[in-house]
Motif scaffolding. Structure first.
Motif, PDB file in Angstrom:
ATOM      1  N   GLN A 155       8.031  25.378 -11.555  1.00 42.55           N
ATOM      2  CA  GLN A 155       9.173  24.134 -10.911  1.00 42.55           C
ATOM      3  C   GLN A 155       8.622  24.718  -9.735  1.00 42.55           C
ATOM      4  O   GLN A 155       8.592  25.264  -9.298  1.00 42.55           O
ATOM      5  N   SER A 156       9.253  23.089  -8.836  1.00 44.62           N
ATOM      6  CA  SER A 156       9.550  22.647  -7.677  1.00 44.62           C
ATOM      7  C   SER A 156      11.192  23.828  -6.878  1.00 44.62           C
ATOM      8  O   SER A 156      11.901  23.086  -7.684  1.00 44.62           O
ATOM      9  N   PRO A 157      11.374  24.361  -6.031  1.00 45.83           N
ATOM     10  CA  PRO A 157      12.739  24.123  -5.159  1.00 45.83           C
ATOM     11  C   PRO A 157      13.053  22.746  -4.624  1.00 45.83           C
ATOM     12  O   PRO A 157      12.514  21.705  -5.026  1.00 45.83           O
ATOM     13  N   GLU A 158      14.209  23.522  -5.641  1.00 38.53           N
ATOM     14  CA  GLU A 158      15.065  21.876  -5.317  1.00 38.53           C
ATOM     15  C   GLU A 158      14.952  21.348  -3.909  1.00 38.53           C
ATOM     16  O   GLU A 158      14.011  21.804  -2.440  1.00 38.53           O
ATOM     17  N   GLY A 159      15.254  19.831  -4.137  1.00 37.58           N
ATOM     18  CA  GLY A 159      14.157  19.026  -2.167  1.00 37.58           C
ATOM     19  C   GLY A 159      12.858  18.881  -2.193  1.00 37.58           C
ATOM     20  O   GLY A 159      12.851  18.645  -0.921  1.00 37.58           O
ATOM     21  N   THR A 160      12.427  19.337  -3.045  1.00 37.61           N
ATOM     22  CA  THR A 160      10.363  19.462  -2.736  1.00 37.61           C
ATOM     23  C   THR A 160      10.070  17.871  -3.136  1.00 37.61           C
ATOM     24  O   THR A 160      10.796  16.886  -3.747  1.00 37.61           O
ATOM     25  N   VAL A 161       9.442  17.147  -1.657  1.00 37.75           N
ATOM     26  CA  VAL A 161       9.425  16.068  -1.434  1.00 37.75           C
ATOM     27  C   VAL A 161       7.518  16.157  -1.715  1.00 37.75           C
ATOM     28  O   VAL A 161       7.309  16.628  -0.794  1.00 37.75           O
ATOM     29  N   GLU A 162       7.032  15.415  -2.052  1.00 36.47           N
ATOM     30  CA  GLU A 162       6.086  15.325  -2.677  1.00 36.47           C
ATOM     31  C   GLU A 162       5.077  13.758  -2.742  1.00 36.47           C
ATOM     32  O   GLU A 162       6.295  12.835  -2.953  1.00 36.47           O
ATOM     33  N   ARG A 163       4.099  13.294  -1.125  1.00 33.31           N
ATOM     34  CA  ARG A 163       3.771  12.263  -1.098  1.00 33.31           C
ATOM     35  C   ARG A 163       1.975  11.907  -1.357  1.00 33.31           C
ATOM     36  O   ARG A 163       1.310  12.653  -1.366  1.00 33.31           O
ATOM     37  N   ILE A 164       1.966  11.279  -2.460  1.00 37.28           N
ATOM     38  CA  ILE A 164       0.874  10.809  -3.175  1.00 37.28           C
ATOM     39  C   ILE A 164       0.469   9.301  -1.901  1.00 37.28           C
ATOM     40  O   ILE A 164       0.714   8.651  -1.858  1.00 37.28           O
ATOM     41  N   PRO A 165      -0.833  10.044  -1.372  1.00 39.09           N
ATOM     42  CA  PRO A 165      -1.530   8.738  -0.927  1.00 39.09           C
ATOM     43  C   PRO A 165      -2.068   7.727  -1.638  1.00 39.09           C
ATOM     44  O   PRO A 165      -2.926   8.374  -2.662  1.00 39.09           O
ATOM     45  N   VAL A 166      -2.052   6.053  -1.164  1.00 35.41           N
ATOM     46  CA  VAL A 166      -2.350   5.221  -2.177  1.00 35.41           C
ATOM     47  C   VAL A 166      -2.765   4.225  -1.537  1.00 35.41           C
ATOM     48  O   VAL A 166      -2.564   3.532  -0.533  1.00 35.41           O
ATOM     49  N   THR A 167      -4.692   3.965  -1.916  1.00 34.23           N
ATOM     50  CA  THR A 167      -4.930   2.548  -1.542  1.00 34.23           C
ATOM     51  C   THR A 167      -5.159   1.911  -1.546  1.00 34.23           C
ATOM     52  O   THR A 167      -5.829   1.869  -3.095  1.00 34.23           O
ATOM     53  N   VAL A 168      -4.746   0.697  -0.915  1.00 35.80           N
ATOM     54  CA  VAL A 168      -5.250  -0.529  -1.863  1.00 35.80           C
ATOM     55  C   VAL A 168      -5.828  -1.893  -1.491  1.00 35.80           C
ATOM     56  O   VAL A 168      -6.098  -1.149  -0.236  1.00 35.80           O
ATOM     57  N   ALA A 169      -6.491  -2.159  -2.266  1.00 32.35           N
ATOM     58  CA  ALA A 169      -6.939  -3.520  -1.887  1.00 32.35           C
ATOM     59  C   ALA A 169      -7.438  -4.261  -3.091  1.00 32.35           C
ATOM     60  O   ALA A 169      -6.680  -5.273  -3.749  1.00 32.35           O
ATOM     61  N   GLN A 170      -7.862  -6.553  -1.925  1.00 30.51           N
ATOM     62  CA  GLN A 170      -7.450  -6.837  -2.511  1.00 30.51           C
ATOM     63  C   GLN A 170      -8.924  -7.119  -3.699  1.00 30.51           C
ATOM     64  O   GLN A 170     -10.003  -6.789  -3.343  1.00 30.51           O
ATOM     65  N   VAL A 171      -8.576  -8.030  -5.127  1.00 28.41           N
ATOM     66  CA  VAL A 171     -10.142  -8.088  -5.780  1.00 28.41           C
ATOM     67  C   VAL A 171      -9.524  -9.795  -6.516  1.00 28.41           C
ATOM     68  O   VAL A 171      -8.733  -9.452  -7.425  1.00 28.41           O
ATOM     69  N   ASP A 172     -10.625 -10.718  -6.346  1.00 24.22           N
ATOM     70  CA  ASP A 172     -10.031 -11.607  -6.957  1.00 24.22           C
ATOM     71  C   ASP A 172      -8.677 -12.773  -6.633  1.00 24.22           C
ATOM     72  O   ASP A 172      -8.039 -12.510  -7.214  1.00 24.22           O
ATOM     73  N   GLY A 173      -8.116 -11.701  -5.167  1.00 25.32           N
ATOM     74  CA  GLY A 173      -6.900 -12.934  -4.828  1.00 25.32           C
ATOM     75  C   GLY A 173      -5.955 -11.607  -5.287  1.00 25.32           C
ATOM     76  O   GLY A 173      -4.729 -11.881  -4.651  1.00 25.32           O
ATOM     77  N   GLU A 174      -6.147 -10.438  -6.022  1.00 23.90           N
ATOM     78  CA  GLU A 174      -5.327  -9.456  -6.409  1.00 23.90           C
ATOM     79  C   GLU A 174      -4.903  -8.574  -5.834  1.00 23.90           C
ATOM     80  O   GLU A 174      -6.080  -7.866  -6.057  1.00 23.90           O
ATOM     81  N   TRP A 175      -4.020  -7.935  -5.362  1.00 19.75           N
ATOM     82  CA  TRP A 175      -3.870  -6.248  -5.008  1.00 19.75           C
ATOM     83  C   TRP A 175      -3.957  -5.700  -6.340  1.00 19.75           C
ATOM     84  O   TRP A 175      -3.813  -5.165  -7.467  1.00 19.75           O
TER      85      TRP A 175
END
Length: 572
Positions: A136-156
């Motif tokens: 369980q996480s304490p009330e108000g816990t914020v988690e940030r998941i880092p996500v990197t994107v790139a273009q493949v054949d013109g689509e993200w």
């Protein structure tokens, strides 16, 4: 992942260990983007839902790709085939979705200062790891998941993403279920449930892997397993063929065990698979070859959900009495204790020892048949006593320094005038907290602890680590159960359920059931002036006490029993 680390707690075994733990009530689900369709399907569980998430849309922006990818994480069929479409080829191969599931109340995609890097920002309720252990996480816990994107054949597409999935809380409740896996007490006499959370149609393999990995953190050192360290599945599946779960284990470790150990392994798996309707029996295999498990009758199956006798100990006319079948009778062979003004009695489940506090809750006494009561400890305040199966009686209160201590005494077998064996424990997780309740579980491996700090109470389950002779040595870091109020007392109802409440002489009191296998506290019918609880065997065997007398839970209400006795308590 960034953000604060969640604290341990069950839904336990969040147990979540919850244990465990606990599904909060209402949650808001984000409404932007495609949700997809769902249908019912199963692999051994007819109620297991199957989500059919939407595939990537042509021309979608990076934020939409990230958001839709995590929504697609609810579609676990075919190894998350749809979710993998949102990834680059390399990421699709390396991403391991089963490493953990972050369960969130709300989420959004937030750009960072780095080009093509975003944070998936979550309001996290709890996390479930690869072994189904919920934290369980304490009330108000914020988690940030880092996500990197790139273009493949013109689509993200997503080129870099941490392992695991993120699931809205309401979706999690649909596709995951709580399942006990079982370990032994150190004597291999009793079965101890360790509740885990798994996707509903992947449970047999998940249960087996979790069992081999060992108990949840709050049970480590307190329970035993028949499986030796290092043993693993020889193949990444546990097929069920004609009702037989074929558990294929590494041959070296399995064949090095004794016939007794192998029988206990089979018993441990059989208990664990009881929730699976398609599993009738268990076969142990070594690299796919069937291993014969012999039973000569010397190894007994472990006792599950140990019951207590129907009698209760109570106080009547300032003496210890027995309360059973709505009648009271003297406690056999006990000397008078009225001069000590007794309250809050407890009776050993394995001997004739009893214990009680004085009315001021400052002194703990024990008493044995034919002997006068003896004072075991005096503190500024004490919790009501509780016995375990090793005949230790437990209480908690401030020590000499004022800090909370948990104390255990073993009066049975100690002659008059001889010092009673005593253990004092000072777990770090109780620092700064006042203990309101300490109740031993019926198999003697766990304890219910209710403590308070700054007006806020916490309901927790801790494991008890003992020496070879059963002497308590340590209390494990507990899991936390979520109660809807601020309870100050509680009792065990079953091996996975406790009843808690905040007593009041002048108001309606609503006790509630907290279960390691259920997400929501279950309120009982309110009743005026309840000041004490006791519980026997199951949710229909719960008693409450008010100034009007004793009441037993009956359906959605309470049935009057008897007036006069005070503080009834079942053995333990």
């Amino acid at each position: 992942m960034n953000g604060p680390a969640p604290r341990q707690a069950p839904l336990v075994a969040f147990m979540l260990v919850l244990l465990v733990l606990v599904l909060p009530g209402c949650a808001r689900i984000p409404t932007s983007g495609p949700v997809g369709k769902s249908s019912e399907g199963s692999a051994g569980n007819v109620s297991a839902p199957v989500f059919l998430p939407a595939a990537p849309q042509q021309g979608a922006a990076p934020e939409a790709i990230i958001d839709y990818f995590y929504r697609a994480g609810s579609g676990y069929e075919d190894d998350y085939a749809v979710a993998r479409q949102y990834l680059t080829q390399a990421s699709s191969v390396s991403w391991r979705p089963d490493q953990r599931a972050l369960v969130y109340r709300d989420a959004r995609v937030v750009p960072t200062r780095t080009e093509n890097v975003y944070n998936y920002e979550l309001d996290v309720a709890y996390m479930v790891d690869a072994d189904g252990i919920a934290t369980q996480s304490p009330e108000g816990t914020v988690e940030r998941i880092p996500v990197t994107v790139a273009q493949v054949d013109g689509e993200w597409r997503i080129s870099d993403i941490p392992d695991g999935t993120a699931i809205p809380e309401e979706t999690f409740k649909v596709i995951y279920g709580a399942y006990p896996i079982y370990f032994y007490d150190p004597t291999f006499t009793y079965a101890v449930p360790d509740v885990r959370w798994f996707i509903k149609n992947k449970t047999v393999k998940a249960m087996t892997s979790a069992l081999l990995a060992g108990p949840a953190p709050y049970l480590r050192g307190a329970v035993a397993s028949a499986f030796p360290s290092g043993i693993k599945l020889a193949r990444e599946s546990v097929p069920v063929v004609s009702g037989a779960a074929q558990v294929d284990l590494t041959a070296k470790e399995l064949m090095a065990t004794s016939a007794e150990d192998r029988l206990r392994m089979q018993m441990q798996l059989t208990l664990t698979f009881r929730s699976q309707p398609d599993v009738v029996n268990v076969e142990l295999r070594a690299n796919q070859d069937l291993v014969r498990v012999e039973d000569d009758g010397t190894v007994l199956p472990p006792v599950q959900n140990k019951s207590v006798p129907s009698r209760q100990i109570a106080i009547s006319d300032r003496e210890l009495v027995r309360y059973e079948n709505n009648r009271i009778s003297p406690l056999p062979d006990m000397q008078p204790v009225s001069s000590l003004n007794p309250r809050y009695p407890a009776e050993s489940p394995v001997s004739q020892a009893a214990a009680f506090l004085n009315a001021g809750r400052t002194t703990l006494y024990s008493i044995l048949p034919g002997q006068p009561a003896r004072a075991l400890t005096t503190r500024s305040t004490l919790t009501r006593p509780s016995f375990d199966l090793h005949d230790w009686v437990w209480t908690a209160g401030p020590g000499a320094s004022g800090a909370s201590e948990v104390a255990a005494f073993r009066p049975a077998g100690t002659a008059a005038g001889v010092t009673v064996p005593t253990v004092s424990l000072k777990p770090a997780w109780l620092a700064g907290r006042a203990v309101k309740e300490f109740r031993m579980s019926r198999e003697g491996v766990r304890a219910l602890v209710i403590s308070e700090q700054n007006g806020q109470t916490r309901v927790q389950i801790t494991g008890v680590i003992r020496g070879r002779d059963g002497t308590p040595r340590e209390l494990t870091t507990p899991v936390t159960l979520a109660a809807s109020g601020q309870p100050d007392q509680g009792v065990w109802v079953t091996d996975t359920t406790v009843a808690v409440m905040k007593g009041s002489k002048a108001a309606n009191v609503t006790a509630e059931l907290l279960s390691l296998t259920s997400g929501e506290p279950q309120p009982l019918a309110p009743w005026p002036g309840l000041v004490a609880l006791s519980a026997g065997n199951g949710a229909d065997d719960i008693y409450g006490q008010s100034a009007e007398g004793i009441f037993q839970r009956l359906g959605n209400g309470w049935s009057p029993q008897i007036s006069g006795p005070l503080d009834p308590a079942f053995p333990g």
